[in-house]
Design an enzyme around this catalytic site. Structure first.
Site, short mmCIF file in Angstrom:
data_model
loop_
_atom_site.label_atom_id
_atom_site.label_comp_id
_atom_site.label_asym_id
_atom_site.label_seq_id
_atom_site.Cartn_x
_atom_site.Cartn_y
_atom_site.Cartn_z
CE1 TYR A 69 -3.89 2.26 0.54
CE2 TYR A 69 -2.61 3.21 2.33
CZ TYR A 69 -3.70 3.26 1.48
OH TYR A 69 -4.60 4.30 1.56
CD GLU A 120 8.07 1.92 -0.60
OE1 GLU A 120 7.84 3.01 -1.16
OE2 GLU A 120 9.11 1.71 0.04
#
Ligand SMILES: NC(=O)c1ccc[n+]([C@@H]2O[C@H](COP(=O)([O-])OP(=O)(O)OC[C@H]3O[C@@H](n4cnc5c(N)ncnc54)[C@H](O)[C@@H]3O)[C@@H](O)[C@H]2O)c1
Length: 311
Positions: free
Chosen positions: A144, A146
């Protein structure tokens, strides 16, 4: 009146956004694959002839004519985004590429719903937009965090390389009616547990803080950001700087629900940020925006929603 695409429009925030856009007289195309969203969230809009709904996954290209795009499609809670982490990254990254490609083709303005998670577990508190963050690239939240960071990169590369008209907002914890009842997020968790008379799950000592923004305030900020002049790209923080510990939140929920639930302490999940609080001076000066809804008032609305939804 504009033709506006809302990806993730059947989700919690998306459904409120669609509602506001329709109320302002716009033509709204809501696109969703119903992974975490549901038709129930938007069924009250079906009778409006300006509302159109399309089942579509943003990891595939989309060809439609619109002048504005709000890109919200992405599961937002750890339980949901960790269910299929590869798909989460695809949704953020391929979804951004596809929606930016669409914006470029039809010369639409596009707003990305980014997140305070781009700051990770921050060494700077509160977090201004200039802070680059401290994110674990290989942890269970990375799909989520990155994914959203890469989406921001893509937005800024489309801006620099193709002159795409972009806007990036970083949303901090937002709550309100139509949150998913089992998404594990703290506000919905506490309310649902309190209403059911179950123990309230507190991770760690409960002294970690969060700031909570009511959804109506957030949507107002999103609309204002979308209307800023071309070239004002953000990123801009949107959130409520009022800071509460988990224990304070739990106590407030228990009082408002009138529940006798007990607190149950559990170990902190991996990479759980200890503190999060937005600096919103940019939103104040640029958008003349700040949250108006007090936590108690927002909680009352949310509790009323869940009381009905759970029966
Ligand atoms: N709620 C918050 O506190 C918060 C905080 C920061 C950022 N955000 C961002 O705001 C956006 C909306 O969040 P929300 O809280 O409403 O979550 P949500 O899960 O309720 O909404 C996300 C929506 O996107 C849809 N979706 C997921 N993957 C998709 C795909 N591949 N194709 C099409 N649709 C897809 C889901 O079905 C759902 O309707 C997300 O991008 C999230 O990352 C939310």
């Amino acid at each position: 009146m504009k033709k506006i695409l809302v990806t993730g429009g059947a989700g919690f925030i998306g459904s409120h956004l669609c509602e506001r856009l329709l109320a302002a007289g716009h033509d709204v195309l809501c696109v969703d694959n119903y992974f975490t969203g549901t038709k129930k969230n938007i069924q009250h809009l079906f009778s409006n002839p300006m509302f159109e709904l399309m089942r579509h996954d943003v990891t595939f290209p989309l060809y439609v004519e619109v002048s504005r795009i709000f890109n919200l499609a992405c599961p937002a809670s750890p339980v949901h985004y960790q269910f299929d982490p590869v798909q989460t990254t695809k949704t953020s990254v391929h979804g951004a590429i596809n929606m930016l490609g669409l914006a470029k083709r039809v010369k639409a303005r596009i707003l990305q719903a980014s997140t305070s998670e781009v700051y990770g577990d921050p060494e700077v508190h509160p977090q201004p937009e200039e802070y680059w963050g401290r994110v674990n690239p290989i942890g269970i939240r990375s799909c989520y965090d990155e994914g959203k960071r890469c989406a921001e990169t893509l937005f800024f590369d489309y801006y620099r390389q193709h002159n795409t008209d972009i806007k990036v907002i970083r949303i901090f914890n937002t709550y309100g009616p139509r949150m998913h009842p089992n998404d594990g997020r703290v506000v919905s968790n506490f309310i649902v547990q309190a209403l059911r008379g179950e123990d309230i799950t507190i991770y760690g000592s409960g002294s970690q803080t969060r700031s909570f923004c009511y959804v109506d305030d957030l949507v107002e900020g999103m609309l204002r950001m979308m209307d800023t002049e071309t070239g004002f790209t953000g990123p801009i923080n949107l959130g409520n700087p009022g800071e509460f510990t988990m224990l304070q939140l739990a106590e407030q929920v228990l009082t408002l629900v009138g529940s006798k639930s007990k607190l149950a302490f559990h170990p902190l999940p991996q990479d759980d940020p200890r503190q999060r609080k937005p600096v919103i001076s940019l939103a104040k000066s640029k958008l003349d925006w700040e949250p108006k809804v007090a936590l108690e008032d927002g909680l009352k609305e949310t509790i009323a929603y869940f009381r009905k939804a759970l029966t």
